[in-house]
Design an enzyme around this catalytic site. Structure first.
Site, short mmCIF file in Angstrom:
data_model
loop_
_atom_site.label_atom_id
_atom_site.label_comp_id
_atom_site.label_asym_id
_atom_site.label_seq_id
_atom_site.Cartn_x
_atom_site.Cartn_y
_atom_site.Cartn_z
N LEU A 12 0.83 -1.21 0.00
CA LEU A 12 0.00 0.00 0.00
C LEU A 12 0.86 1.26 0.00
O LEU A 12 0.58 2.21 -0.74
CB LEU A 12 -0.94 -0.02 1.22
CG LEU A 12 -1.79 1.22 1.43
CD1 LEU A 12 -2.67 1.51 0.21
CD2 LEU A 12 -2.67 1.07 2.68
N ALA A 60 2.67 -2.05 8.89
CA ALA A 60 2.06 -3.10 9.71
C ALA A 60 2.96 -4.32 9.73
O ALA A 60 3.81 -4.48 8.86
CB ALA A 60 0.68 -3.48 9.17
N TYR A 125 -2.34 -11.86 14.78
CA TYR A 125 -2.36 -10.73 13.84
C TYR A 125 -3.70 -9.97 13.95
O TYR A 125 -3.71 -8.74 14.14
CB TYR A 125 -2.14 -11.24 12.42
CG TYR A 125 -2.42 -10.23 11.33
CD1 TYR A 125 -1.54 -9.18 11.08
CD2 TYR A 125 -3.58 -10.32 10.55
CE1 TYR A 125 -1.81 -8.25 10.08
CE2 TYR A 125 -3.85 -9.40 9.55
CZ TYR A 125 -2.96 -8.36 9.32
OH TYR A 125 -3.23 -7.44 8.34
#
Ligand SMILES: NC(=O)c1ccc[n+]([C@@H]2O[C@H](COP(=O)([O-])OP(=O)(O)OC[C@H]3O[C@@H](n4cnc5c(N)ncnc54)[C@H](OP(=O)(O)O)[C@@H]3O)[C@@H](O)[C@H]2O)c1
Length: 299
Positions: A12, A60, A125
């Site tokens: 991203l 992340a 996660y």
């Protein structure tokens, strides 16, 4: 205006930087080696130095299976990092655009998940991302958290790259056919986030909070793999299409449990922000064309 893009080297983040450049934005993109989001004092110092008008967090810990045995790291990046970024946004009085995941849900619902559905993550996660969402929501008023799913792009390792590599090496593949969800091109997510940036910079009214956004249509990993091979074959990137055998989740054990149904209902973003979903098959074609042009993964 200066947009600070964190996690700039990821799927991203790369698309955010590319498109910010195309739009002529003044932006700063940083990744792990320049700014570690688990270090709060570094974030505070960096934000004070750059003086951004908005922060987008694309960073992340995304190694879902490794996360099961790397608990401290996944929570540091996915829970504490967003908390520290949110605090720095409060201090600078600027908004935060954050990204989360379908893995906050257990996947047992038979219909698409709404923003109001109760999360129930099945692994480290998902739990860490949920706690990151909560930290942002509890710290900052002006935030958007965009939950997305099944992200792919021309950068990094993802399902599309794996399937294409396996399709070149084998005549037959086995792919899980009993998990549903919606693939989402990172380019489309970047467009959504930058559209929101535009509106913020134009001082348009924004309804802050949690939104779902994925590509359309909903599919299975098996059907996604079929589409990847079909498109790659049509583009001349595969000499022949492999036989793709549908298998069940139980036949493909993984360290982290995946949600059986990952589909996210995306009506809120359409109603509140007038943002429509995009057909992921168009994004897939863009990725394959880019790889073909760069002679990446072609026959
Ligand atoms: N990938 C998916 O299928 C998927 C699905 C649903 C939601 N999402 C969410 O979508 C967002 C973007 O995902 P993505 O696929 O673009 O992820 P990605 O490709 O794994 O990129 C994440 C980036 O964050 C960097 N990062 C990791 N730890 C960091 C730290 N402590 N400080 C600063 N940067 C750090 C990574 O660097 P290193 O590579 O050096 O670690 C990487 O460049 C994430 O919030 C993710 O949870 C992803």
């Amino acid at each position: 205006m200066t947009v600070l893009i964190i996690g700039a080297a990821g799927q991203l983040g790369t698309e955010l930087c590319l498109r910010s450049k195309e739009r002529g934005y003044n932006f700063v993109g940083v990744d792990y080696n320049e700014l570690d989001i688990t270090n709060e004092s570094s974030i505070q110092a960096f934000v004070a130095h750059i003086n951004p008008t908005i922060i987008i967090n694309a960073a992340a810990y995304t190694a879902v299976d490794r996360a099961e045995t790397d608990i401290a790291s996944v929570f540091a990046v996915n829970r504490d990092g967003p908390l520290y970024l949110a605090r720095s946004c409060v201090k600078a009085d600027i908004p935060l655009l954050h990204v989360s995941t379908d893995y906050v849900f257990d996947g047992r619902k038979s219909a698409p998940y709404h923003e109001t559905d109760t999360p129930n993550p099945q692994g480290a996660y998902g739990q860490s991302k949920l706690e990151g969402e909560t930290a942002v929501a509890n710290t900052l008023e002006k935030y958007i958290t965009l939950r997305t799913a099944w992200v792919f792009s021309a950068t990094g390792n993802n399902f599309v790259r794996t399937i294409l590599r396996l399709a070149k090496e084998h005549d037959e593949l086995s792919v899980v056919a009993d998990q549903t969800g919606a693939p989402t091109w990172a380019g489309d997510i970047a467009e959504v986030l930058l559209e929101i940036v535009d509106r913020i910079h134009q001082s348009m009214t924004i309804t802050w909070g949690l939104y779902h956004y994925t590509g359309v249509p909903v599919t299975t990993w098996h059907a996604f793999a079929e589409t990847i091979c079909q498109q790659a074959f049509e583009l001349g990137m595969l000499n022949k299409k492999p036989f793709i055998k549908p298998i069940s989740t139980s036949e493909y054990p993984t360290a982290a449990k995946r949600p059986q149904n990952s589909a996210l209902a995306c009506a809120r973003i359409q109603e509140e922000l007038l943002i429509s979903q995009t057909d992921w098959r168009k994004g897939l074609e863009q990725v394959l064309i880019q790889w073909k042009k760069n002679n990446e993964l072609s026959t």
